[in-house]
Design an enzyme around this catalytic site. Structure first.
Site, mmCIF file in Angstrom:
data_model
loop_
_atom_site.group_PDB
_atom_site.id
_atom_site.type_symbol
_atom_site.label_atom_id
_atom_site.label_comp_id
_atom_site.label_asym_id
_atom_site.label_seq_id
_atom_site.Cartn_x
_atom_site.Cartn_y
_atom_site.Cartn_z
ATOM 1 N N ALA A 445 38.789 34.727 49.393
ATOM 2 C CA ALA A 445 39.437 34.585 48.098
ATOM 3 C C ALA A 445 40.670 33.700 48.268
ATOM 4 O O ALA A 445 41.143 33.518 49.383
ATOM 5 C CB ALA A 445 39.862 35.946 47.558
ATOM 6 N N GLU A 480 45.256 39.439 47.020
ATOM 7 C CA GLU A 480 45.528 38.218 46.253
ATOM 8 C C GLU A 480 46.603 38.438 45.193
ATOM 9 O O GLU A 480 47.404 37.553 44.919
ATOM 10 C CB GLU A 480 44.238 37.688 45.612
ATOM 11 C CG GLU A 480 43.109 37.381 46.585
ATOM 12 C CD GLU A 480 43.525 36.456 47.723
ATOM 13 O OE1 GLU A 480 44.428 35.635 47.534
ATOM 14 O OE2 GLU A 480 42.949 36.596 48.825
HETATM 15 ZN ZN LIG Z 1 46.093 35.821 51.845
#
Ligand SMILES: [Zn+2]
Length: 1029
Positions: A445, A480
């Site tokens: 991600a 994230e």
């Molecule tokens: Zn990271």
């Protein structure tokens, strides 16, 4: 970015990863790879430099230092010195020959935390000393003269290169692609100009796979200069204007830099505008502005375009100052066909119909200053679900047929966003937050501000997904989201401090979700890696693009997170750490920082409970590689602690003088409370009464390993055999981890390791069982790869033997508890991989039911891997599984099927999936690291994988950059279970032949060290293993 070894998406994958180890190649080794390293590091200058200097240096220029002398002298300085030589060294220093110091100033050896020698008595040197000293000084003086007169000459196979006539103090400018001099000679950009804002217009053509762009950069001149130097890669600039006049843009490809020269100086304080028009192809790797495709439910190929800019690829999409410290605002416009939609960091401001039938979407100008690596845009036909969370519009996007799998991500994001808004006491600053599942995406991600991109497996889960799968998705989202503060709002100044982004995001990921077991095993793996000589300091020098890529490793992520946990645990309450980081985020909001800024903020909020301040304590953990081994000596009620560098090395002459400020905790049999002290070199303290055992590092929150001595280990084993719960499960797991590590170090015998296993039949908790299985499995895999089939098969039986009851207690029905799921999947997977009849029978029949029901009967998510692996190993069911794989749409299931397919031993099938992965046809190329790491679990598979890697190396590094996490995974998978000299020679021969195609990667050094350590361990312990088995 989430780029860890989560190829294996479920957390139990760590059971199959292997322990590493060992001693790094010094610059002066006698082996071939060592020599090649010297050559490459010395002659990596660009081939097309000229012997001319460019006039008018500005303050950005730094002085060059002749490198050859530095390296050669380092070789001298690294040798062990006896007392006489030490005398000589100090005499040499007195004479101004400070080069010996300089020689040791390399990287991690430059620690300020050196062991203080006891003050020496003032005595006259012996005549022997004087003679040796004089001789030594004569030699040193002669060498210095040689080096002075031959500044560019080094002892290599190629002989001495032609002398360079240039004065080495002056930079040597390279030649641009058009033949003119390129006015800059360094990796880092000059500091004379600051970009303020970018206007980007992009016109992607998804049919032709090309795009055109127009970039307007508004900038301010900080120091007078007559050049602008910035980044651009694979862009063909068609027109460039500076303040309405046409200008020529020079390009120097090896450093991906562009420049404009001016005959008249741009004056400090001036504002100016540079406009460029350009065209480019979509990138066919996974970075830059790249095209991706997928097959929809009707069997049609759909294309899309997305970006991945971290760390160095924004320059592939638009010309820019592509370093994290050059923050600016961005206004982005993208044209598209009416059938597509676009996304970017900010909400869409308006859409305009263009005369060519296309639509142009314009996004709001970013309300925050942003580093280029966080810019993102996507052209696709995705659909979304959305929700308002405390004033932020949160949406989750996927391809239309997977929209039913987005609900969980939206729910968890909403909760986590509120949690972080509150925890950091700063609200998420943008009006919207999109999370997008991209079908073809290499990293796990990426935290682009306001537009977080994910692999489908790390964002999408169905209703039938297991709790473990949901846990992975929650972890990645938590990571994230934490970056939106740590990384996006406050950003590291340069990639050397990447840990400020990744260590924090990793720490927050476990902290926000309370994933204790997972974090514990992650810390053990970080210790294993950091014990090697090839490891690096958390905050370390980064001077090449490959080194930037290599920073995305477990030191930045997991060790970074571990030392934050250690610091937090050393504070008296849980609010002090939080207050410190809130302070840090508020003070540096929108700015760039380095490690010292963080420690200073935390020092200011620290109440005077420590003997020293946070900055003093923590710098010893971030400025030097490795971690301490603490040795405990318990005599009645007196405890003596000593520390040394826990350095796994196959070269007995390597010693370091590193020291750490260690926050020490302990528990013992008389009072189960935690005591905290901080010690630097050695420490002695008294307990209130005599105790029979003492366990240091309570709950393993400290980043160090402990040796209790023979008696200490026996006392702990004894105590646990009577009652396992005298220690927490974290403490038990850490004892298991530590004793195996000490065995690798040669500090305890394997007999002692086996003694600790005595208590093991009583163990039922997930983390200690999993740690022991991992350690034993690692030995088993090495025996198998040495073709010690007898020992390996006896080990198979024994691996499951002491835990028989635990193995047989596992059921195949639905399980609701995450920790039990974790344990069950690990145990059953191991039982089946050891060909336990009951296990393979159950798995085979479950697969048959699943197949016959056409997928309507579900296999519990945590058992899917075991079932698919058994199916993949059987010739009768492999084709069925392959067919299911090709048609499966649900990605986490699909990856488990792929791992099942890769665990076959059938050579033709192995070749089939490897070549399919390389072509990217039925299997996406992003899956190659997963395929290779799975294949390497078996002897035959690993041989195939190794041949494949050697034959296709150039294609692999085309797809995955040198030093990238994917390449690190591939190298580690294929080497970490090797333990013979023959295997070492092969690996060494291959990588040393690569030269600039990757021979200098840290992961190559790590691989060589690991094999040597495995070899030495086997040499020491094979007799014991034979007796035991
Ligand atoms: Zn990271």
């Amino acid at each position: 970015m989430w780029s860890r070894q989560r190829d294996c998406v479920d957390p139990r994958c760590h059971i199959r990863n292997t322990v590493l180890s060992t001693q790094g190649a010094k610059y002066f080794t006698s082996d071939i790879s060592g020599l090649n390293m010297i050559e490459n590091s010395m002659f990596e200058e660009e081939p097309d430099v000229v012997d001319l200097t460019f006039p008018a240096l500005d303050p950005d220029e730094v002085t060059y230092e002749p490198r050859s002398s530095r390296l050669l002298v380092r070789g001298l300085g690294e040798n062990d010195m006896d007392d006489d030589e030490e005398d000589c060294e100090s005499s040499a220093r007195l004479l101004g020959m400070s080069f010996m110091n300089r020689s040791s100033a390399h990287r991690s050896n430059s620690s300020p935390y050196t062991r203080q020698a006891p003050p020496r008595s003032c005595s006259r040197p012996s005549s022997r000393t004087i003679v040796v000293c004089v001789l030594f000084l004569v030699i040193v003086a002669s060498m210095t003269m040689v080096l002075y007169f031959l500044p560019a000459c080094t002892f290599t196979k190629a002989g001495c290169p032609k002398p360079n006539k240039t004065n080495p103090i002056e930079p040597v400018y390279p030649i641009s692609t058009n033949g003119e001099l390129f006015p800059w000679a360094q990796l880092r950009l000059p500091q004379s100009i600051k970009p303020l804002s970018y206007d980007l217009t992009l016109n992607p053509d998804l049919d032709k796979m090309t795009f055109t762009g127009r970039t307007v950069i508004n900038m301010s001149i900080l120091h007078s200069t007559n050049r602008i130097v910035f980044h651009g890669a694979n862009l063909s600039i068609t027109k460039a204007t500076f303040m309405a006049s046409d200008v020529t843009v020079l390009e120097y490809k090896p450093r991906q830099q562009l420049a404009v020269n001016f005959s008249e100086e741009l004056k400090a304080g001036q504002y100016c505008v540079l406009t460029m028009e350009y065209s480019a192809n979509f990138s066919n790797t996974y970075d830059g502005f790249y095209n991706s495709s997928y097959i929809d439910k009707d069997g049609n190929k759909r294309v899309l375009a997305a970006t991945q800019f971290e760390p160095l690829s924004a320059r592939k999409a638009f010309p820019c100052f592509d370093e994290p410290a050059f923050k600016a605002t961005f206004l982005i416009k993208i044209s598209r066909k009416k059938t597509y939609m676009t996304l970017s960091n900010m909400p869409k401001a308006k859409s305009t119909n263009l005369s060519n039938g296309l639509v142009q979407d314009e996004f709001e100008k970013t309300s925050v200053n942003m580093s280029t690596y966080l810019v993102a845009f996507i052209v696709a036909n995705f659909t979304s679900i959305t929700k308002n969370v405390s004033g932020t519009q949160v949406s989750v996007y996927s391809v239309p047929e997977k929209i039913g799998h987005t609900e969980y991500a939206l729910t968890i994001t909403s909760k986590l966003l509120e949690f972080y808004n509150n925890f950091f006491d700063i609200n998420y600053p943008l009006k919207k937050l999109d999370l997008v599942a991209i079908p073809d995406f290499l990293a796990g991600a990426m935290e682009n501000w306001g537009l977080i991109t994910f692999r489908e497996t790390t964002l999408l889960v169905g209703n039938e997904s297991s709790l473990l799968e949901k846990q992975v998705v929650a972890s990645v989202i938590a990571h994230e989201l934490a970056h939106q503060w740590f990384g996006n709002l406050v950003t590291m100044r340069w990639w050397n401090d990447l840990w400020l982004n990744e260590g924090f995001a990793t720490y927050m990921e476990y902290m926000s979700l309370q994933e204790g077991n997972l974090f514990l095993s992650v810390r053990f793996r970080a210790l294993d890696k950091d014990a090697l000589s090839s490891s690096h300091a958390v905050s370390t020098d980064v001077n090449t693009t490959e080194q930037v890529e290599e920073m995305f490793d477990s030191v930045s992520y997991e060790k970074g997170a571990s030392i934050l946990l250690m610091l937090n645990a050393s504070f008296p309450g849980d609010q002090q750490f939080r207050k410190g980081i809130i302070e840090y985020l508020k003070q540096f909001s929108g700015l760039n920082t380095d490690t010292d800024d963080l420690w200073n903020s935390l020092t200011q909020t620290d109440k005077p409970t420590h003997h020293m301040n946070v900055s003093q304590m923590m710098t010893s953990w971030t400025s030097q590689k490795g971690f301490p081994l603490v040795t405990v000596n318990l005599m009645g009620n007196q405890v003596t602690l000593t520390q040394e560098h826990f350095l796994l090395t196959s070269d007995n002459t390597t010693h370091t003088s590193s020291l750490w400020n260690i926050p020490v905790t302990y528990v013992n049999d008389s009072f189960l409370s935690v005591f905290m002290c901080l010690f630097v070199f050695s420490d002695t303290f008294k307990l209130s009464k005599n105790v029979t055992w003492l366990k240091l590092n309570y709950k393993s929150t400290g980043f160090y390993i402990v040796d209790y001595g023979k008696d200490g280990w026996s006392a702990l084993t004894e105590a646990l055999s009577k009652n396992v719960s005298v220690l927490t499960h974290e403490d038990r797991a850490s004892l298991i981890h530590n004793i195996f590590a000490l065995s690798r170090l040669g500090r305890v015998t394997f007999r002692q390791v086996l003694n600790l296993q005595k208590y093991f039949s009583l163990e039922t908790e997930t983390s200690p069982v999993m740690e022991a299985l991992l350690q034993l499995n690692n030995i088993y895999r090495q025996l198998e790869k040495r073709q010690e089939s007898n020992l390996a098969s006896r080990m198979k039986v024994l691996n499951s033997h002491p835990r028989n009851s635990i193995f047989t207690n596992q059921t195949w029905d639905k399980e609701e508890n995450v920790s039990k799921q974790e344990l069950r999947s690990a145990l059953l997977e191991m039982a089946c991989s050891l060909n336990d009849e009951n296990c393979t029978h159950q798995a085979t029949s479950l697969f048959k039911k699943y197949k016959d029901s056409n997928g309507t009967i579900r296999i519990p998510g945590d058992l899917q891997q075991t079932v698919f692996t058994v199916a993949g190993q059987s010739d009768e069911t492999w084709d069925t599984l392959f067919n299911m794989y090709v048609h499966a749409t649900y990605d986490s299931e699909k990856r488990k099927m792929l791992k099942g397919l890769a665990s076959t031993q059938n050579p033709q099938r192995l070749v089939q999936i490897l070549s399919s992965g390389l072509r990217g046809s039925l299997i996406q190329t992003q899956e190659l690291p997963l395929i290779i790491s799975t294949m390497c679990q078996s002897f035959a598979g690993c041989l195939f994988a190794w041949d494949f890697i050697q034959e296709n190396w150039d294609r692999l590094i085309e797809k995955f950059p040198i030093g990238s996490f994917a390449i690190q995974t591939i190298i580690k998978s294929v080497t970490s279970q090797s333990s013979t000299q023959a295997q070492l020679n092969k690996v060494q021969a291959f990588f040393s032949g690569l030269k600039e195609r990757g021979s200098q990667m840290r992961s190559v050094q790590e691989a060589l060290e690991t094999i040597k350590l495995n070899r030495d361990w086997m040499d020491r312990n094979l007799p014991t293993l034979r007796r035991w088995l």
